[in-house]
Design a protein around this motif. Sequence first.
Motif, mmCIF file in Angstrom:
data_model
loop_
_atom_site.group_PDB
_atom_site.id
_atom_site.type_symbol
_atom_site.label_atom_id
_atom_site.label_comp_id
_atom_site.label_asym_id
_atom_site.label_seq_id
_atom_site.Cartn_x
_atom_site.Cartn_y
_atom_site.Cartn_z
ATOM 1 N N ASN A 227 0.827 -1.203 0.000
ATOM 2 C CA ASN A 227 0.000 0.000 0.000
ATOM 3 C C ASN A 227 0.865 1.258 0.000
ATOM 4 O O ASN A 227 2.053 1.208 0.328
ATOM 5 N N ALA A 228 0.238 2.370 -0.368
ATOM 6 C CA ALA A 228 0.898 3.676 -0.340
ATOM 7 C C ALA A 228 0.221 4.556 0.694
ATOM 8 O O ALA A 228 -0.957 4.377 1.007
ATOM 9 N N VAL A 229 0.958 5.530 1.203
ATOM 10 C CA VAL A 229 0.437 6.414 2.229
ATOM 11 C C VAL A 229 0.902 7.839 1.983
ATOM 12 O O VAL A 229 2.038 8.075 1.573
ATOM 13 N N SER A 230 -0.011 8.763 2.218
ATOM 14 C CA SER A 230 0.342 10.181 2.280
ATOM 15 C C SER A 230 0.286 10.574 3.751
ATOM 16 O O SER A 230 -0.804 10.633 4.331
ATOM 17 N N PRO A 231 1.428 10.817 4.387
ATOM 18 C CA PRO A 231 1.423 11.061 5.837
ATOM 19 C C PRO A 231 0.874 12.421 6.244
ATOM 20 O O PRO A 231 0.742 12.699 7.437
ATOM 21 N N GLY A 232 0.541 13.258 5.268
ATOM 22 C CA GLY A 232 0.039 14.588 5.586
ATOM 23 C C GLY A 232 1.138 15.631 5.511
ATOM 24 O O GLY A 232 2.312 15.321 5.283
ATOM 25 N N PHE A 233 0.753 16.868 5.711
ATOM 26 C CA PHE A 233 1.684 17.989 5.599
ATOM 27 C C PHE A 233 2.445 18.123 6.916
ATOM 28 O O PHE A 233 2.056 18.885 7.810
ATOM 29 N N CYS A 234 3.514 17.344 7.022
ATOM 30 C CA CYS A 234 4.286 17.275 8.268
ATOM 31 C C CYS A 234 5.476 18.225 8.223
ATOM 32 O O CYS A 234 6.061 18.466 7.161
ATOM 33 N N ALA A 235 5.834 18.729 9.358
ATOM 34 C CA ALA A 235 6.995 19.619 9.468
ATOM 35 C C ALA A 235 8.267 18.786 9.429
ATOM 36 O O ALA A 235 8.659 18.177 10.421
ATOM 37 N N THR A 236 8.917 18.741 8.266
ATOM 38 C CA THR A 236 10.149 17.982 8.086
ATOM 39 C C THR A 236 11.134 18.804 7.267
ATOM 40 O O THR A 236 10.806 19.871 6.737
ATOM 41 N N GLU B 133 5.424 12.594 14.320
ATOM 42 C CA GLU B 133 4.719 11.543 15.049
ATOM 43 C C GLU B 133 3.302 11.363 14.510
ATOM 44 O O GLU B 133 2.817 10.224 14.371
ATOM 45 N N GLN B 134 2.641 12.470 14.185
ATOM 46 C CA GLN B 134 1.314 12.362 13.571
ATOM 47 C C GLN B 134 1.419 11.755 12.174
ATOM 48 O O GLN B 134 0.570 10.959 11.773
ATOM 49 N N GLY B 135 2.463 12.132 11.458
ATOM 50 C CA GLY B 135 2.653 11.588 10.115
ATOM 51 C C GLY B 135 2.972 10.118 10.095
ATOM 52 O O GLY B 135 2.764 9.443 9.085
ATOM 53 N N ALA B 136 3.474 9.589 11.203
ATOM 54 C CA ALA B 136 3.831 8.166 11.276
ATOM 55 C C ALA B 136 2.620 7.273 11.498
ATOM 56 O O ALA B 136 2.705 6.055 11.310
ATOM 57 N N VAL C 254 -4.119 0.125 -1.879
ATOM 58 C CA VAL C 254 -4.860 1.318 -1.485
ATOM 59 C C VAL C 254 -3.885 2.453 -1.192
ATOM 60 O O VAL C 254 -2.707 2.234 -0.905
ATOM 61 N N PHE C 255 -4.410 3.666 -1.264
ATOM 62 C CA PHE C 255 -3.664 4.898 -1.015
ATOM 63 C C PHE C 255 -4.387 5.599 0.120
ATOM 64 O O PHE C 255 -5.510 6.080 -0.058
ATOM 65 N N LEU C 256 -3.759 5.641 1.298
ATOM 66 C CA LEU C 256 -4.396 6.218 2.477
ATOM 67 C C LEU C 256 -3.703 7.513 2.884
ATOM 68 O O LEU C 256 -2.487 7.644 2.747
ATOM 69 N N GLY C 257 -4.485 8.432 3.424
ATOM 70 C CA GLY C 257 -3.949 9.692 3.914
ATOM 71 C C GLY C 257 -4.355 9.940 5.349
ATOM 72 O O GLY C 257 -5.314 9.350 5.855
ATOM 73 N N GLU C 258 -3.637 10.829 6.002
ATOM 74 C CA GLU C 258 -3.916 11.206 7.387
ATOM 75 C C GLU C 258 -5.002 12.266 7.418
ATOM 76 O O GLU C 258 -4.852 13.338 6.843
ATOM 77 N N ASP C 259 -6.122 11.938 8.075
ATOM 78 C CA ASP C 259 -7.190 12.930 8.244
ATOM 79 C C ASP C 259 -7.703 12.972 9.678
ATOM 80 O O ASP C 259 -8.731 13.592 9.956
ATOM 81 N N GLY C 260 -6.992 12.303 10.592
ATOM 82 C CA GLY C 260 -7.383 12.325 11.988
ATOM 83 C C GLY C 260 -8.361 11.244 12.383
ATOM 84 O O GLY C 260 -8.630 11.072 13.572
ATOM 85 N N THR C 261 -8.899 10.503 11.421
ATOM 86 C CA THR C 261 -9.823 9.425 11.737
ATOM 87 C C THR C 261 -9.041 8.147 12.035
ATOM 88 O O THR C 261 -7.883 8.009 11.615
ATOM 89 N N PRO C 262 -9.650 7.177 12.722
ATOM 90 C CA PRO C 262 -8.908 5.963 13.108
ATOM 91 C C PRO C 262 -8.312 5.196 11.935
ATOM 92 O O PRO C 262 -7.215 4.645 12.046
#
Length: 254
Positions: free
Chosen positions: A198-207, A219-222, A239-247
């Motif tokens: 699978n692929a993941v978009s960890p979100g707009f993380c400060a890196t 940590e949120q991006g992980a 699947v391609f999943l992204g971080e949106d705060g949901t479980p």
Amino acid sequence: MTTNSPRIALVTGANKGIGRAIVRRLGELGHRVYLGARNADRGRNAERDLRADGLDVHFVQLDVTDESSVALAAKRIEEEQGHLDILVNNAGTGAPVVKPSETPPSVVRRTYETNVFGVIAVIHAMLPLLRRSQAARIVNVSSLVGSLTYAAERNDPSGVFPKGTFPAVLDYGTSKAALNAVTLTYANELRDEGILVNAVSPGFCATDINDHQGYLTPEQGARIPVLLATLEDGGPTAVFLGEDGTPTGQRLAW
């Protein structure tokens, strides 16, 4: 996936940022984690700090753009563990943002070496070890800007970019689009073997890659990468999943 032994994981590009946060979280879950890093000093320092917190973390020198380095990392894991359960392809790079028409081909080629060809090299080297696992998982850390659907619509479902705008970054964006295609290709080959890819978009993380302009922490991006790395048997693949705060994260369009 029930076992009395720790599951064995490898995370590339893991001495800092999201990669290091993924290593920490997997370690906290009881996994034995190989922390892949190109720079030996930084990798050993990260290993020392994480092991000081009681985590089963082991630095392995790994430059994804150097196939001999990748092969040596695979050999070490094989000799020490005999197999690999989890591969997180986190190592990534990008050039300063300029207009596509002003981006030299050499810059695009350099970004692809890490973001695309590096992932392919690591998967090829680690696949024999993953095939020895009873429940192997491959997670490719991508980006929402690699979505062709959202690029065509100029629509960012995460809300980082206003509707009607979308980043047009020739090296990074297209490399992540290519990585998404790579993800689907491996997922379709390996799904009948029970290997979930699978692929993941960890979100707009400060890196470092965005000069720490993101609003999420590493940590949120992980969170979603670790979710995909620890899927139960019968979990989703391709699947391609992204971080949106949901479980369970947000299902993204390719």
